[in-house]
Design an enzyme around this catalytic site. Structure first.
Site, PDB file in Angstrom:
ATOM      1  N   GLU A   1       6.549  -0.867  -3.058  1.00 13.74           N
ATOM      2  CA  GLU A   1       6.299   0.337  -2.263  1.00 13.74           C
ATOM      3  C   GLU A   1       7.557   1.162  -1.981  1.00 13.74           C
ATOM      4  O   GLU A   1       7.747   1.642  -0.857  1.00 13.74           O
ATOM      5  CB  GLU A   1       5.625  -0.048  -0.937  1.00 13.74           C
ATOM      6  CG  GLU A   1       4.250  -0.652  -1.155  1.00 13.74           C
ATOM      7  CD  GLU A   1       3.606  -1.144   0.137  1.00 13.74           C
ATOM      8  OE1 GLU A   1       2.411  -0.854   0.318  1.00 13.74           O
ATOM      9  OE2 GLU A   1       4.261  -1.810   0.942  1.00 13.74           O
TER      10      GLU A   1
HETATM   11  C1  ACM Z   1       3.042  -5.561  -0.624  1.00 12.62           C
HETATM   12  O1  ACM Z   1       1.931  -5.899  -0.165  1.00 12.62           O
HETATM   13  N1  ACM Z   1       3.610  -4.436  -0.231  1.00 12.62           N
HETATM   14  C2  ACM Z   1       3.736  -6.395  -1.588  1.00 12.62           C
END
Ligand code: ACM
EC number: 3.2.1.52
Length: 532
Positions: free
Chosen positions: A350
């Protein structure tokens, strides 16, 4: 409508409703009957299910004179097995009230539990074991002491559920059915993760969770040590990381962090249970706590404000700054020095505020820093899509796409969010957790296999992560982890061909009393524990 026709219609509708209700109820009854038939056939409670379990005639009953004998192939091994015997004694003594004297290097007489690696078969690998119980006693044999540690978990589960109590229990016959078990795991990596960054959990809570998980033959605990909301590991070169970055958490609570001594103590406690701690420093995104602690990590040379919300994707390290890489190297160096694991998790998820080309450059460069300190990097997808990332890095796959990893022959840890995330609610009534990847009822958590997502030869194993955006207490944590972790442990340990939900459900139901006796705050799913 004429009143006669109306009457007809009402009668027809009534018959229809009665038929549907009868059908539904008879199906429910049928399900109960099926379950009863299966329960008759399931002759044990063991989770994860052993490869082979054969019951014989008779039983072995522990009494106040039962001794534990230990013998390794070397003195060093005998010492290690003695520690395993001490652990077993610690689990059996409180409820039975028996002494379990440990005897080294002697040929066991009857009325004994014998833990040995002598003549342990190599084919059992590090974690496999053979367990033979006769009316005379128990012989547990393994190739390595680690296999004995996995095997004693099976011994615990073969005893009556009261064994799990921490206080003296009278009037129970502490017997184990005569049986032979041959067992070893399907996958080498069977882990869970705790996010200690969003909410901080102190050392004693983590140790308790390690001890609970060990009984299900879990062998990895990944600690998500840093995120936007907190930096939880002391780095001596940068005290502000914990003084500032560790000072709060989601919702603005006091946060906290582990000193390096505390981290080492967690690592040792886990190692004593043959569980490896894998540290994660998430980057280049999920880094606000670091940016709030150290001014030089920011483009304007000023510290960012601390963050206590639950948004993601807004922070990034400067990927074109040499100071960033110097910082990372110092962090990796200090953590690697106190972390015996061969893995170092570098995050990589992310990074929505990092341009793709910058992300690619960054993760390529950081993977080399990690390797410089002797560690194998692990990263969340999309780390596999960066050109410099190759099969020397392991992908932790949380979204379904792992094409690049497949092409590059990268090993994978499967953690698909819609199946394996412990922070997903069981259903709409679950009081904590999230549901962005869907609800994960106990059955959904059990009914999948890593090979649904990646070729078997690339699968290192599975891991179930507990993110803690809105998990704030130990009770809440346990409620989300249990009973789903039992299913994940079985997916990792037991071959796919030996697993099926109706049979697992019977064993899981029986495990309920053990978890209760042990004090685990598990989710008492009405579908499984019908009377509760
Ligand atoms: C994640 O759930 N951001 C790895």
């Amino acid at each position: 409508m004429k009143s006669k026709n109306k009457k007809h219609l009402i009668i027809t509708l009534c018959i229809l409703v009665i038929s549907i209700v009868t059908l539904v109820f008879s199906n429910i009854n049928k399900e109960d009957e099926d379950l009863a038939v299966i329960a008759e056939k399931v002759n044990n409670t063991i989770i994860p299910k052993p490869i082979n379990y054969k019951e014989a005639e008779g039983k072995f009953t522990l009494n106040k004179d039962t001794k534990i004998y230990v013998k390794g192939n070397t003195e060093e091994e005998t010492t290690e097995i003695t520690r395993i015997a001490e652990y077993l004694k610690g689990k059996l003594s409180p409820s039975t009230g028996y002494e379990f004297t440990i005897v080294k290097n002697e040929v066991p007489s009857g009325n004994s539990i014998y833990l040995t690696t002598v003549e342990g078969k190599e084919e059992l690998g590090n974690e496999g074991y053979e367990l033979t119980t006769t009316t005379d006693g128990i012989i547990l044999k393994a190739y390595k002491p680690e296999g004995l540690f996995r095997g004693i978990q099976t011994i615990r589960q073969l005893l009556p559920a009261e064994i799990a109590k921490s206080t003296l229990v009278n009037n129970v016959e502490w017997s184990i059915p005569a049986s032979t078990i041959y067992d070893k795991p399907e996958y080498a990596y069977r882990g869970f993760m705790i996010d200690v960054a969003r909410h901080f959990f102190p050392e004693d809570v983590i140790k308790q969770q390690i001890d609970y998980a060990a009984q299900y033959k879990i062998n990895r605990l990944h600690l998500h040590l840093t995120d936007d909301q907190g930096w939880r590991i002391e780095i001596k070169k940068y005290p502000d990381l914990t003084l500032i970055g560790g000072s709060t958490q989601v919702g603005g609570g006091p946060g906290g962090y582990y000193t390096q001594e505390q981290f080492k103590s967690i690592v040792q406690y886990a190692a004593d249970r043959y569980i490896e701690i894998i540290p994660e420093v998430d980057m280049p995104g999920h880094t606000n706590a670091a940016l709030a602690s150290l001014a030089f990590l920011n483009p304007d040379g000023k510290r960012k404000p601390l963050y206590t919300g639950i948004d993601v994707g807004f922070s990034t390290l400067m990927t074109d700054s040499e100071e960033t890489y110097e910082f990372i190297e110092n962090v990796v160096k200090e953590i690697s020095a106190i972390s015996p694991s061969k893995y170092f998790h570098m995050g990589g998820d992310e990074a929505d505020s990092t341009k793709k080309e910058d992300y690619d450059y960054f993760v390529g460069r950081v993977s080399k820093i990690v390797q410089k300190y002797g560690k194998t990097p692990i990263g969340w997808d999309p780390i596999d899509t960066a050109p410099e990332i190759n099969s020397s890095t392991i992908l932790q796959n949380w979204k379904a796409s792992n094409e690049a990893a497949r092409e590059k022959n990268m090993n994978m840890i499967i953690s698909i969010a819609s199946k394996a995330y412990l922070d997903m609610k069981y259903n709409s009534a679950t009081p904590y957790g999230l549901n962005w990847a869907g609800y994960i009822p106990v059955e959904t958590a059990y009914n999948w296999d890593p090979t649904d997502y990646a070729p078997k030869n690339l699968v290192l194993g599975i891991e179930s992560p507990l993110w803690t955006e809105n998990i704030a207490t130990e009770d809440e944590m346990e409620f989300m982890i249990y009973p789903r972790l039992l299913g994940y442990s079985e997916i990792g340990w037991t071959p796919k061909s030996s697993r099926n939900w109706p049979e697992y459900k019977v064993r899981l139901e029986r495990q309920g009393l053990r978890m209760e006796n042990e004090g685990i705050n598990y989710y008492k799913d009405k579908d499984i524990w019908k009377s509760k």
